[in-house]
Design a protein around this motif. Structure first.
Motif, PDB file in Angstrom:
ATOM      1  N   UNK A 120       5.735 -37.841   1.453  1.00 24.70           N
ATOM      2  CA  UNK A 120       4.548 -38.574   1.004  1.00 24.70           C
ATOM      3  C   UNK A 120       3.255 -37.889   1.425  1.00 24.70           C
ATOM      4  N   UNK A 121       3.161 -37.444   2.665  1.00 25.92           N
ATOM      5  CA  UNK A 121       1.904 -36.825   3.108  1.00 25.92           C
ATOM      6  C   UNK A 121       1.667 -35.496   2.401  1.00 25.92           C
ATOM      7  N   UNK A 122       2.720 -34.722   2.204  1.00 23.18           N
ATOM      8  CA  UNK A 122       2.585 -33.443   1.513  1.00 23.18           C
ATOM      9  C   UNK A 122       2.172 -33.658   0.055  1.00 23.18           C
ATOM     10  N   UNK A 123       2.803 -34.610  -0.610  1.00 21.19           N
ATOM     11  CA  UNK A 123       2.476 -34.889  -2.008  1.00 21.19           C
ATOM     12  C   UNK A 123       1.069 -35.456  -2.142  1.00 21.19           C
ATOM     13  N   UNK A 124       0.672 -36.300  -1.208  1.00 16.84           N
ATOM     14  CA  UNK A 124      -0.675 -36.874  -1.256  1.00 16.84           C
ATOM     15  C   UNK A 124      -1.732 -35.791  -1.040  1.00 16.84           C
ATOM     16  N   UNK A 125      -1.476 -34.888  -0.112  1.00 17.80           N
ATOM     17  CA  UNK A 125      -2.416 -33.782   0.113  1.00 17.80           C
ATOM     18  C   UNK A 125      -2.478 -32.851  -1.090  1.00 17.80           C
ATOM     19  N   UNK A 126      -1.324 -32.594  -1.718  1.00 13.27           N
ATOM     20  CA  UNK A 126      -1.303 -31.728  -2.905  1.00 13.27           C
ATOM     21  C   UNK A 126      -2.064 -32.379  -4.054  1.00 13.27           C
ATOM     22  N   UNK A 127      -1.930 -33.690  -4.205  1.00 14.09           N
ATOM     23  CA  UNK A 127      -2.670 -34.395  -5.252  1.00 14.09           C
ATOM     24  C   UNK A 127      -4.166 -34.360  -4.973  1.00 14.09           C
ATOM     25  N   UNK A 128      -4.553 -34.531  -3.718  1.00 15.46           N
ATOM     26  CA  UNK A 128      -5.976 -34.470  -3.369  1.00 15.46           C
ATOM     27  C   UNK A 128      -6.571 -33.102  -3.688  1.00 15.46           C
ATOM     28  N   UNK A 129      -5.823 -32.046  -3.403  1.00 18.30           N
ATOM     29  CA  UNK A 129      -6.309 -30.693  -3.708  1.00 18.30           C
ATOM     30  C   UNK A 129      -6.410 -30.497  -5.215  1.00 18.30           C
ATOM     31  N   UNK A 130      -5.403 -30.962  -5.962  1.00 18.09           N
ATOM     32  CA  UNK A 130      -5.408 -30.804  -7.411  1.00 18.09           C
ATOM     33  C   UNK A 130      -6.559 -31.565  -8.055  1.00 18.09           C
ATOM     34  N   UNK A 131      -6.901 -32.715  -7.502  1.00 17.38           N
ATOM     35  CA  UNK A 131      -7.981 -33.517  -8.073  1.00 17.38           C
ATOM     36  C   UNK A 131      -9.365 -32.929  -7.815  1.00 17.38           C
ATOM     37  N   UNK A 132      -9.478 -31.971  -6.903  1.00 14.54           N
ATOM     38  CA  UNK A 132     -10.773 -31.345  -6.638  1.00 14.54           C
ATOM     39  C   UNK A 132     -11.048 -30.150  -7.554  1.00 14.54           C
ATOM     40  N   UNK A 133     -10.034 -29.620  -8.224  1.00  8.90           N
ATOM     41  CA  UNK A 133     -10.219 -28.475  -9.112  1.00  8.90           C
ATOM     42  C   UNK A 133     -10.931 -28.910 -10.395  1.00  8.90           C
ATOM     43  N   UNK A 134     -11.600 -27.973 -11.074  1.00 10.36           N
ATOM     44  CA  UNK A 134     -12.250 -28.319 -12.349  1.00 10.36           C
ATOM     45  C   UNK A 134     -11.230 -28.795 -13.373  1.00 10.36           C
ATOM     46  N   UNK A 135     -11.602 -29.814 -14.110  1.00  9.15           N
ATOM     47  CA  UNK A 135     -10.671 -30.446 -15.047  1.00  9.15           C
ATOM     48  C   UNK A 135     -10.253 -29.490 -16.162  1.00  9.15           C
TER      49      UNK A 135
END
Length: 107
Positions: A63-78
């Motif tokens: 869960x923590x790894x997936x949540x961190x990966x999602x947070x990083x992905x959401x910061x990239x340009x759409x």
């Protein structure tokens, strides 16, 4: 299968170009280079689905790894996050290349 990949790739590339044009007009208006992140676009389109995805990822083993990966992905340009898989799908869906060797007189 190939046609489905090509159609999906074309739609994703088209969406990425629309997002890039929106970012370009914002840059021209403000004279500052800014890109809209995927998180901002997702919050504007459907915040409930983002919350649902976060809840789903929190129930998984990593869960923590997936949540961190999602947070990083959401910061990239759409446009980049949507455009790169679109290009990949379009390349995977193209027809196989058949090499034809011609003599110089036949060109």
């Amino acid at each position: 299968m190939r046609i489905a990949l090509r159609i999906m790739g074309t739609w994703l590339i088209g969406l990425a170009l629309v997002l890039l044009v929106i970012d370009g007009t914002k840059m021209l208006a403000s004279s500052v280079a800014t890109f809209t992140s995927l998180g901002d676009v997702w919050m504007q389109v459907g915040a409930q689905s983002l919350d649902g995805l976060r809840g789903f990822l929190r129930s998984r083993f990593f869960a923590t790894l997936l949540d961190n990966a999602l947070d990083v992905l959401l910061t990239y340009p759409a446009f980049a996050v949507i455009g790169l898989p679109g290009i990949l799908f379009a390349l995977l869906g193209r027809s196989p290349r058949r090499e034809r060797f011609l003599r110089a007189e036949e060109i």
